[in-house]
Enzyme design. Sequence first.
Site, PDB file in Angstrom:
ATOM      1  N   VAL A  98       0.865  -1.180   0.000  1.00  0.00           N
ATOM      2  CA  VAL A  98       0.000   0.000   0.000  1.00  0.00           C
ATOM      3  C   VAL A  98       0.898   1.226   0.000  1.00  0.00           C
ATOM      4  CG1 VAL A  98      -1.757   1.304   1.253  1.00  0.00           C
ATOM      5  CG2 VAL A  98      -1.829  -1.196   1.256  1.00  0.00           C
ATOM      6  N   CYS A  99       0.526   2.225  -0.768  1.00  0.00           N
ATOM      7  CA  CYS A  99       1.235   3.501  -0.786  1.00  0.00           C
ATOM      8  C   CYS A  99       2.707   3.283  -1.160  1.00  0.00           C
ATOM      9  CB  CYS A  99       1.053   4.204   0.568  1.00  0.00           C
ATOM     10  SG  CYS A  99       1.402   5.970   0.573  1.00  0.00           S
ATOM     11  N   THR A 100       3.639   3.948  -0.475  1.00  0.00           N
ATOM     12  CA  THR A 100       5.052   3.831  -0.830  1.00  0.00           C
ATOM     13  C   THR A 100       5.674   2.531  -0.344  1.00  0.00           C
ATOM     14  OG1 THR A 100       5.594   5.178   1.114  1.00  0.00           O
ATOM     15  CG2 THR A 100       5.456   6.306  -1.005  1.00  0.00           C
TER      16      THR A 100
END
Length: 229
Positions: A98-100
């Site tokens: 998820v995300c970075t």
Amino acid sequence: MRIGLILFPKLTQLDLTGPAEVFARMPGASVDLLWKTTDPVMSDRGMAIVPTMRFADCAGLDMVCVPGGPGQIDLMDDAETLEFLVRIAAGCKLVTSVCTGSLVLAAAGLLVGYRATSHWSSIDQLALLGAIPTAERVVRDRNRITGAGVTSGIDFALTVVADLLGDQAAQEIQLQMEYDPEPPYQAGSPRSASAALVAATRAKIAPFIARRRQATERAATTLLNAGRL
């Protein structure tokens, strides 16, 4: 279904707790929060979260998930974490983020040649690590599934549940959580926010993004030197 989410200092807690809430409601699933020790870990906004399993005690998983957050910069230089991801991913049915967190997967060499997404501010950095940046909220490529920034973690997790157990199971969990977003502004993505707002936000976070890029470039050099990129 044995699911492990990586917990690390200065992560964004919603990147972790959004998917964890969904997966914990999935029939037949066991969910662990994984870190080097079982001491409480502090998120980027001051929330202490307790790991449930150490890397050393994790023999195998069906799915691993890496969240993101400011601490991701340090994690990309963390050999112990990257080595754990390489080891555990080899036996996983699904390798996710998820995300970075996708940049951490990529730093471990696990996204070379795969389509993947990340937070809008840093998605371009995936290309430095051999991934194919794809600006979508949830991206599937073979057994890699990645979610975009922060709140997309819930969408990502519901997508995983649907893939594993079908639409009915995913919809039941969505209803249980009353996940029915009605944001007060249409400003949650560069695609919907005004150009002025995007420009102002980019300028504000530019020094941090530059630090992240430096970490990504170091990780790319490491992969190149190891013949993995």
